[in-house]
Design a protein around this motif. Structure first.
Motif, mmCIF file in Angstrom:
data_model
loop_
_atom_site.group_PDB
_atom_site.id
_atom_site.type_symbol
_atom_site.label_atom_id
_atom_site.label_comp_id
_atom_site.label_asym_id
_atom_site.label_seq_id
_atom_site.Cartn_x
_atom_site.Cartn_y
_atom_site.Cartn_z
ATOM 1 N N ASN A 1 -9.820 -4.809 -5.231
ATOM 2 C CA ASN A 1 -11.363 -3.742 -5.290
ATOM 3 C C ASN A 1 -11.189 -3.245 -3.808
ATOM 4 O OD1 ASN A 1 -12.238 -4.755 -8.069
ATOM 5 N ND2 ASN A 1 -12.798 -6.786 -6.581
ATOM 6 N N PHE A 2 -11.979 -2.183 -3.922
ATOM 7 C CA PHE A 2 -12.113 -1.516 -2.727
ATOM 8 C C PHE A 2 -13.328 -1.862 -1.669
ATOM 9 C CE2 PHE A 2 -9.763 1.702 -5.190
ATOM 10 C CZ PHE A 2 -8.765 1.801 -4.340
ATOM 11 N N THR B 1 -6.929 -2.488 -0.570
ATOM 12 C CA THR B 1 -7.868 -3.299 -1.507
ATOM 13 C C THR B 1 -7.823 -4.602 -0.892
ATOM 14 O OG1 THR B 1 -5.863 -3.607 -2.899
ATOM 15 C CG2 THR B 1 -7.456 -1.566 -3.590
ATOM 16 N N ASP B 2 -8.964 -5.394 -1.483
ATOM 17 C CA ASP B 2 -9.020 -6.913 -1.284
ATOM 18 C C ASP B 2 -8.058 -7.536 -2.210
ATOM 19 O OD1 ASP B 2 -10.393 -7.154 -3.692
ATOM 20 O OD2 ASP B 2 -12.342 -6.856 -2.775
ATOM 21 N N ASN C 1 0.977 -1.302 0.064
ATOM 22 C CA ASN C 1 0.051 0.136 -0.061
ATOM 23 C C ASN C 1 1.023 1.183 0.011
ATOM 24 O OD1 ASN C 1 -2.307 1.609 0.078
ATOM 25 N ND2 ASN C 1 -2.547 1.329 2.104
#
Length: 399
Positions: A273-274, A268-269, A31
């Motif tokens: 995706n968020f 995100t996963d 991240n």
């Protein structure tokens, strides 16, 4: 095309996610904290570049304003000028470079004015839309102009402030794609610097520094008020210890710790995706001033992730007879926050009014895991306006 995609295309995110350690088997999620105009965080002079990019508390020289405006007034010379050229990402491209020019002038023993310029050229870029259709070529470029004032409050303590104008032209300006017009981005920011020189009359002892840099408004490349990007506001803390063995031999060790005062992007996963559909919108809506403080506690993975956002630099400098210098250093960044890790080396030469500094970032890795910063060079030319009466222009220490 979104502004973020433009910056990625132009290559100005400073290869934060291109290093070998960023593999699927990493335990911690990747991240990376990213900003617009990251060229403001590239080391702009060869002396610091040879010491692992440290400069908050090292002895001042003509480039001191880039690192800590508070120490400019501690220069021993009446004035000095430094110019640096850096071919950037040399292992990937051959037309990207950073050029800088800095100078200072002391009105008296306690006050100094500093002026500096950074110019970042991204070479020739062919832009395309989301479907791969070309919409022309451009020569993206960015620059920052600084004006600073530094004052010694006592024989050991100094404070300084600087004002910076930032201009970022990534598309040539006035380009319209899919109904969106992209423009030149601009912003204004400021620096605050503190410096404490604890060395004794023989030049032995500790120095400390603290800086807040690039404190300014967001920057935008469209008229969409919701698409503004943060600039790289930063907290820097540094210390340096100097030992002068005799009139001819002097050794300095330094340590810098830096932390971007910018919100951590939402996580995100596993599919990218968020989990929260409003995460990106909420991230962009964060206020500038509020984000400086919240950046110490907004990481999705908590305190352990906040600690990983600190960057650490260590370096050393040896001077012989105030005429010849050897330098070495190491820069470290966590693998989940960009994974920039490299050794540097450098040399310095001073003769009368003229000085030269050269630094080199040592190659690391091989093949696809090769560090894109490998073979980074910096070359600085310096002039002492006092006619070479002391060594402060290059060695940064007139004691």
């Amino acid at each position: 095309m979104r502004p973020t995609a433009l910056k990625l295309t132009a290559g100005i995110l400073l290869i934060c996610v291109t290093f070998s350690g960023l593999q699927a088997q990493d335990i911690k999620p990747i991240n990376v904290v990213t900003t617009a105009v990251p060229f403001l965080r590239i080391s702009p002079d060869a002396r610091a570049g040879g010491m692992g990019d440290i400069g908050v508390a090292t002895a001042p020289d003509a480039s001191a304003g880039f690192w800590n405006i508070g120490k400019v007034a501690f220069n021993e010379s009446k004035g000095g000028i430094a110019a640096t050229y850096t071919p950037w990402l040399k292992d990937l491209v051959n037309d990207v470079y950073l050029a800088s020019l800095a100078g200072y002038y002391k009105f008296n023993d306690n006050e100094a004015l500093n002026l500096s310029l950074r110019y970042f050229s991204l070479g020739n870029i062919e832009f395309t839309d989301g479907s791969g259709q070309s919409w022309g070529a451009a020569k993206p470029r960015e620059f920052g102009v600084d004006l600073g004032y530094s004052r010694r409050l006592s024989s050991r303590v100094g404070l300084g402030v600087a004002l910076r104008y930032i201009n970022s032209n990534l598309t040539g300006g006035g380009t319209t794609v899919s109904g969106v017009t992209y423009k030149v981005g601009s912003s204004v920011a400021g620096d605050i610097g503190f410096y404490y020189d604890g060395k004794n009359a023989a030049g032995n002892g500790w120095a400390f520094g603290a800086t807040l840099t690039n404190l300014g408004g967001k920057i935008s490349y469209t008229d969409n008020a919701d698409m503004k990007d943060f600039i790289p506001a930063n907290l820097g803390l540094g210390t340096a210890w100097t030992k002068s063995f005799n009139d001819q031999n002097k050794l300095t060790f330094g340590l810098d710790v830096n932390k971007l005062l910018v919100p951590t992007p939402p996580a995100t996963d596993a599919q990218g995706n968020f989990p929260d559909p409003n995460a990106v919108a909420n991230y962009r809506k964060k206020s500038v001033v509020g984000s400086w403080f919240s950046s110490f506690g907004d990481a999705p993975d908590g305190f352990s992730e906040e600690i990983r956002e600190f960057q650490v630099s260590v370096g050393a400098e040896y001077w012989y007879n105030n005429q010849f210098a050897l330098r070495a250093g190491y820069f470290w960044e966590d693998k989940t926050k960009g994974n920039r890790r490299y050794f540097t080396t450098g040399v310095g030469i001073k003769y009368n009014v003229f000085g030269l500094n050269f630094s080199y970032l040592l190659p690391s890795g091989s093949g696809v895991s090769r560090n894109p910063l490998s073979n980074t060079l910096r070359f600085s030319v310096l002039f002492d306006l006092d006619g070479g009466s002391n060594a402060s222009t290059t060695s940064g220490d007139g004691k």
